[in-house]
Design a protein around this motif. Sequence first.
Motif, PDB file in Angstrom:
ATOM      1  N   LEU A  67      -0.890  12.972  -1.634  1.00 57.55           N
ATOM      2  CA  LEU A  67       0.480  12.516  -1.941  1.00 57.55           C
ATOM      3  C   LEU A  67       0.376  12.024  -3.497  1.00 57.55           C
ATOM      4  O   LEU A  67       0.474  10.757  -3.622  1.00 57.55           O
ATOM      5  CB  LEU A  67       1.144  11.689  -1.186  1.00 57.55           C
ATOM      6  N   VAL A 127      -8.478  13.069  -5.397  1.00 53.76           N
ATOM      7  CA  VAL A 127      -7.437  13.219  -5.993  1.00 53.76           C
ATOM      8  C   VAL A 127      -6.116  13.017  -5.272  1.00 53.76           C
ATOM      9  O   VAL A 127      -4.983  12.924  -5.871  1.00 53.76           O
ATOM     10  CB  VAL A 127      -7.147  14.637  -6.467  1.00 53.76           C
ATOM     11  N   ARG A 132       5.811   0.253   0.582  1.00 53.13           N
ATOM     12  CA  ARG A 132       5.227  -0.438   1.667  1.00 53.13           C
ATOM     13  C   ARG A 132       4.564   0.136   2.587  1.00 53.13           C
ATOM     14  O   ARG A 132       4.892   1.203   2.762  1.00 53.13           O
ATOM     15  CB  ARG A 132       6.205  -1.435   2.295  1.00 53.13           C
ATOM     16  N   ASN A 162      -4.315   6.933   9.276  1.00 50.91           N
ATOM     17  CA  ASN A 162      -4.761   5.632   8.502  1.00 50.91           C
ATOM     18  C   ASN A 162      -5.934   6.037   7.578  1.00 50.91           C
ATOM     19  O   ASN A 162      -7.044   5.951   8.195  1.00 50.91           O
ATOM     20  CB  ASN A 162      -4.945   4.706   9.690  1.00 50.91           C
ATOM     21  N   TRP A 199      -1.151   2.880  -4.783  1.00 49.91           N
ATOM     22  CA  TRP A 199      -0.708   1.687  -4.882  1.00 49.91           C
ATOM     23  C   TRP A 199      -0.531   1.329  -6.216  1.00 49.91           C
ATOM     24  O   TRP A 199      -0.350   0.291  -6.473  1.00 49.91           O
ATOM     25  CB  TRP A 199      -1.476   0.951  -4.000  1.00 49.91           C
ATOM     26  N   GLY A 218      -6.106   2.082  -8.014  1.00 51.09           N
ATOM     27  CA  GLY A 218      -5.231   1.724  -6.846  1.00 51.09           C
ATOM     28  C   GLY A 218      -4.586   3.253  -6.236  1.00 51.09           C
ATOM     29  O   GLY A 218      -3.986   3.366  -5.420  1.00 51.09           O
ATOM     30  N   PRO A 257      -7.876   4.820   4.891  1.00 53.21           N
ATOM     31  CA  PRO A 257      -9.258   4.182   4.748  1.00 53.21           C
ATOM     32  C   PRO A 257     -10.171   4.506   5.607  1.00 53.21           C
ATOM     33  O   PRO A 257     -11.641   4.497   5.626  1.00 53.21           O
ATOM     34  CB  PRO A 257      -8.951   2.849   4.475  1.00 53.21           C
ATOM     35  N   GLY A 285      -8.451   5.927  -6.618  1.00 48.64           N
ATOM     36  CA  GLY A 285      -7.685   5.259  -5.404  1.00 48.64           C
ATOM     37  C   GLY A 285      -8.654   4.785  -4.323  1.00 48.64           C
ATOM     38  O   GLY A 285      -9.886   4.727  -4.646  1.00 48.64           O
ATOM     39  N   VAL A 286      -8.221   4.723  -3.257  1.00 50.69           N
ATOM     40  CA  VAL A 286      -8.967   4.054  -2.253  1.00 50.69           C
ATOM     41  C   VAL A 286     -10.115   5.133  -2.251  1.00 50.69           C
ATOM     42  O   VAL A 286     -11.495   4.520  -1.880  1.00 50.69           O
ATOM     43  CB  VAL A 286      -7.865   4.245  -0.855  1.00 50.69           C
ATOM     44  N   PHE A 323       6.363  15.077  -3.178  1.00 50.01           N
ATOM     45  CA  PHE A 323       5.204  15.407  -3.596  1.00 50.01           C
ATOM     46  C   PHE A 323       4.762  16.911  -3.261  1.00 50.01           C
ATOM     47  O   PHE A 323       5.056  17.564  -2.220  1.00 50.01           O
ATOM     48  CB  PHE A 323       4.043  14.809  -3.155  1.00 50.01           C
ATOM     49  N   THR A 379       9.730   7.655   1.535  1.00 51.29           N
ATOM     50  CA  THR A 379      10.211   6.938   0.312  1.00 51.29           C
ATOM     51  C   THR A 379      11.326   6.679   0.044  1.00 51.29           C
ATOM     52  O   THR A 379      11.658   5.722  -0.180  1.00 51.29           O
ATOM     53  CB  THR A 379       9.190   7.774  -1.027  1.00 51.29           C
TER      54      THR A 379
HETATM   55  C1  LIG Z   1       4.640   5.820  -0.596  1.00 48.51           C
HETATM   56  C2  LIG Z   1       3.678   6.293   0.206  1.00 48.51           C
HETATM   57  C3  LIG Z   1       2.895   5.259   1.361  1.00 48.51           C
HETATM   58  C4  LIG Z   1       2.182   5.236   1.986  1.00 48.51           C
HETATM   59  N1  LIG Z   1       1.935   4.805   3.023  1.00 48.51           N
HETATM   60  C5  LIG Z   1       0.610   4.816   3.906  1.00 48.51           C
HETATM   61  C6  LIG Z   1       0.488   4.216   4.892  1.00 48.51           C
HETATM   62  O1  LIG Z   1       1.120   3.184   5.251  1.00 48.51           O
HETATM   63  N2  LIG Z   1      -0.759   4.201   5.440  1.00 48.51           N
HETATM   64  C7  LIG Z   1      -1.719   5.083   5.155  1.00 48.51           C
HETATM   65  O2  LIG Z   1      -2.908   5.358   5.655  1.00 48.51           O
HETATM   66  N3  LIG Z   1      -1.477   5.930   4.003  1.00 48.51           N
HETATM   67  C8  LIG Z   1      -0.300   5.878   3.450  1.00 48.51           C
HETATM   68  N4  LIG Z   1      -0.056   6.574   2.424  1.00 48.51           N
HETATM   69  C9  LIG Z   1      -1.074   7.709   2.012  1.00 48.51           C
HETATM   70  C10 LIG Z   1      -2.162   7.091   0.680  1.00 48.51           C
HETATM   71  O3  LIG Z   1      -1.868   8.015  -0.435  1.00 48.51           O
HETATM   72  C11 LIG Z   1      -3.453   6.934   1.296  1.00 48.51           C
HETATM   73  O4  LIG Z   1      -3.149   5.550   2.190  1.00 48.51           O
HETATM   74  C12 LIG Z   1      -4.177   6.473   0.160  1.00 48.51           C
HETATM   75  O5  LIG Z   1      -3.861   5.570  -0.808  1.00 48.51           O
HETATM   76  C13 LIG Z   1      -4.802   7.733  -0.400  1.00 48.51           C
HETATM   77  O6  LIG Z   1      -5.958   7.396  -1.422  1.00 48.51           O
HETATM   78  P1  LIG Z   1      -6.693   8.233  -2.389  1.00 48.51           P
HETATM   79  O7  LIG Z   1      -7.678   7.679  -3.047  1.00 48.51           O
HETATM   80  O8  LIG Z   1      -7.336   9.389  -1.526  1.00 48.51           O
HETATM   81  O9  LIG Z   1      -5.600   9.035  -3.121  1.00 48.51           O
HETATM   82  P2  LIG Z   1      -4.493   8.638  -4.127  1.00 48.51           P
HETATM   83  O10 LIG Z   1      -4.239   7.090  -3.820  1.00 48.51           O
HETATM   84  O11 LIG Z   1      -3.402   9.297  -4.442  1.00 48.51           O
HETATM   85  O12 LIG Z   1      -5.576   8.403  -5.418  1.00 48.51           O
HETATM   86  C14 LIG Z   1      -5.660   9.699  -6.118  1.00 48.51           C
HETATM   87  C15 LIG Z   1      -5.775   9.425  -7.733  1.00 48.51           C
HETATM   88  O13 LIG Z   1      -6.293  10.463  -8.160  1.00 48.51           O
HETATM   89  C16 LIG Z   1      -5.790  10.338  -9.709  1.00 48.51           C
HETATM   90  N5  LIG Z   1      -5.660  11.886  -9.895  1.00 48.51           N
HETATM   91  C17 LIG Z   1      -5.252  13.118  -9.259  1.00 48.51           C
HETATM   92  N6  LIG Z   1      -5.395  13.928 -10.081  1.00 48.51           N
HETATM   93  C18 LIG Z   1      -6.026  13.874 -11.099  1.00 48.51           C
HETATM   94  C19 LIG Z   1      -6.658  14.386 -12.203  1.00 48.51           C
HETATM   95  N7  LIG Z   1      -6.601  15.682 -12.446  1.00 48.51           N
HETATM   96  N8  LIG Z   1      -7.280  13.708 -12.996  1.00 48.51           N
HETATM   97  C20 LIG Z   1      -7.260  12.168 -13.026  1.00 48.51           C
HETATM   98  N9  LIG Z   1      -6.990  11.597 -12.190  1.00 48.51           N
HETATM   99  C21 LIG Z   1      -6.160  12.172 -11.321  1.00 48.51           C
HETATM  100  C22 LIG Z   1      -4.191   9.940  -9.234  1.00 48.51           C
HETATM  101  O14 LIG Z   1      -3.474   9.453 -10.667  1.00 48.51           O
HETATM  102  C23 LIG Z   1      -4.536   8.886  -8.409  1.00 48.51           C
HETATM  103  O15 LIG Z   1      -4.734   7.788  -8.903  1.00 48.51           O
HETATM  104  C24 LIG Z   1       0.927   6.360   1.427  1.00 48.51           C
HETATM  105  C25 LIG Z   1       1.356   7.363   0.582  1.00 48.51           C
HETATM  106  C26 LIG Z   1       2.361   7.208  -0.316  1.00 48.51           C
HETATM  107  C27 LIG Z   1       2.597   8.074  -1.397  1.00 48.51           C
END
Ligand SMILES: Cc1cc2nc3c(=O)[nH]c(=O)nc-3n(C[C@H](O)[C@H](O)[C@H](O)COP(=O)(O)OP(=O)(O)OC[C@H]3O[C@@H](n4cnc5c(N)ncnc54)[C@H](O)[C@@H]3O)c2cc1C
Length: 546
Positions: free
Chosen positions: A155, A152, A66, A446, A57, A54, A448, A27-28, A392, A199
């Motif tokens: 959410l 990871v 959104r 926020n 996303w 993603g 990122p 993800g991010v 979650f 959600t």
């Molecule tokens: C519906 C929704 C709306 C949101 N809106 C906002 C917003 O408006 N603003 C904001 O700042 N944040 C928002 N968030 C929070 C959002 O999660 C973060 O903005 C950001 O996308 C998190 O990025 P990340 O890479 O840390 O985690 P994630 O995007 O959750 O990515 C984690 C990745 O790790 C992978 N993963 C996890 N465990 C394993 C494993 N054991 N093996 C392999 N892969 C694994 C998952 O498949 C996933 O792809 C929202 C979240 C949700 C669910």
Amino acid sequence: MVASQTIADKSKAEEPVDFDAIVIGAGVSGLYQLYRLRELGLTVRVFEDGSNVGGTWYWNRYPGARFDSESWTYGFSFSQELLDEWDWEEHFAGQPETERYLNHVADKFDLRRDIQFNSRVAAAHYREDTRSWDITLEDGRRYTSRFLVTAVGVLSAPTLPNIPGVESFKGPSFHTHYWPKEPVSFVGKRVAVIGTGATGIQTITEVAKTAGHLTVFQRTPQWAAPLHNAKITKEEMNSIRANYSEIFARCQETFGCFIHTADPRSALEVTEEERETFWEKLYGEPGFGIWMGNFRDIMVDRQANRLISDFVARKTRERVKDPIVAEKLIPKTYGFGTRRVPLESGYFEVYNQPNVKLVDLSETPIEHVTPEGIRTSDADYQFDVIIYATGFDAITGAFDRIDIRGVSGASLKDKWADGPVTLLGILVDGFPNFLMVMGPHAGLGNFPRAVEYTSDWVTALIRRARDNGLTCVDATPEAAKAWTDHVIETNEGLLFTEVDSWMTGINRNVEGKQVRRVMRYGGGHPAFRERCDAVSSGGYRELSMA
Ligand SMILES: Cc1cc2nc3c(=O)[nH]c(=O)nc-3n(C[C@H](O)[C@H](O)[C@H](O)COP(=O)(O)OP(=O)(O)OC[C@H]3O[C@@H](n4cnc5c(N)ncnc54)[C@H](O)[C@@H]3O)c2cc1C
């Protein structure tokens, strides 16, 4: 047959299995961490459960998914070229636009070549003899690395409700996180949505537009407020682009890394008229201003919180025609902003539609999912589709789903059974060379903006280890305890700590998550960064490095 098997075996044998660093998640956080570690010249492999980049996303394709963050504050800030070339279409981008953006980032920086998709990490065990991590995927493949970085997600571990019969329903049913890539039509269908968190509110608003009939099952009403989304014109985008450095600088100064800053006044020191005018203005403006840009004391002072809660309740009553339904939609057991505030685009008006019914589960709980639908304590409902917007196992859920073991085989899940123990939300004592981007005890907000800072901190630590030939980097138990105590202290006096929610570690559908815990840093991002900077500029005295 024999020949092709030999070729397959050979290519498998030649596949690299040892890396300087392994990152979990694309993800991010994972994308940015990969970019930075690769800059150091390290060999890196990212394992991602999904089939593309993603994270949030990529997975959450449900109708209406959104941002609540302003899109132009959410994008990465590290590349001027990226800022120059990417035009955001909406002030609060929908899931497809954000997914496109993250794919664009992956392509632009050629990140995919180091990402292994459809690869779920099942176990990560530290080996003291080699000072490295053994990683096992769900399909049994094994890898090793000096450093293990988790990205990871907070959410990313979806949960279904703890209701008997979920498997028995004959029609299609979806969890919002696992939404299919193909479009789902609700036209003329009898649809159920279980769950009314952020959600659920987005899903309900969108599904109500086309469903034949929609029944919403609500356990906890939410203090939702209007999003006020709009398209971004070319002129607006030009102005945003010209102001990126000020925008990002402002985000760095605020508590949650949003552009909204708390008003320095107390809600109680102004006149009732001033208060009303200010709140009307915030309610009419886009984004989280009503939550993050409100009077400084609405989240700490009970009276201030009651006043803003009364204001939002009044707005809700004005928008819902049936007063009985309106009362069901207004929270009575917790105050505004003490759970994550969902932003909505016409949510309350949905209940004025003749094709929408609200079922209050505090009056008539669900007893069973049946083959035909849902049975509550007083009725049998029949449905064509059931949607689970049930959220979650937040913050520690994705960690708990991996068998993570540190020194002497100690399990991370066990270590955190009474609540997370970390140093800076990044390290865990007894788990050397294990680094978390947006783990528990990080500040939420926020994302990122916080991800870039934390990943840079992680990268600097790995660089230091590499440059000094250090092969074992761990938090000292004293420093981890001191940080954990500090995190607990930063949460004291915040009204949200008195409420059950995912931000206080509660999930009634997950065993062992019924007791409130301190899960996130409560002192705001500027203070968080100050603490992290002090550790790095002080020569990492809180770590043992060998
Ligand atoms: C519906 C929704 C709306 C949101 N809106 C906002 C917003 O408006 N603003 C904001 O700042 N944040 C928002 N968030 C929070 C959002 O999660 C973060 O903005 C950001 O996308 C998190 O990025 P990340 O890479 O840390 O985690 P994630 O995007 O959750 O990515 C984690 C990745 O790790 C992978 N993963 C996890 N465990 C394993 C494993 N054991 N093996 C392999 N892969 C694994 C998952 O498949 C996933 O792809 C929202 C979240 C949700 C669910």
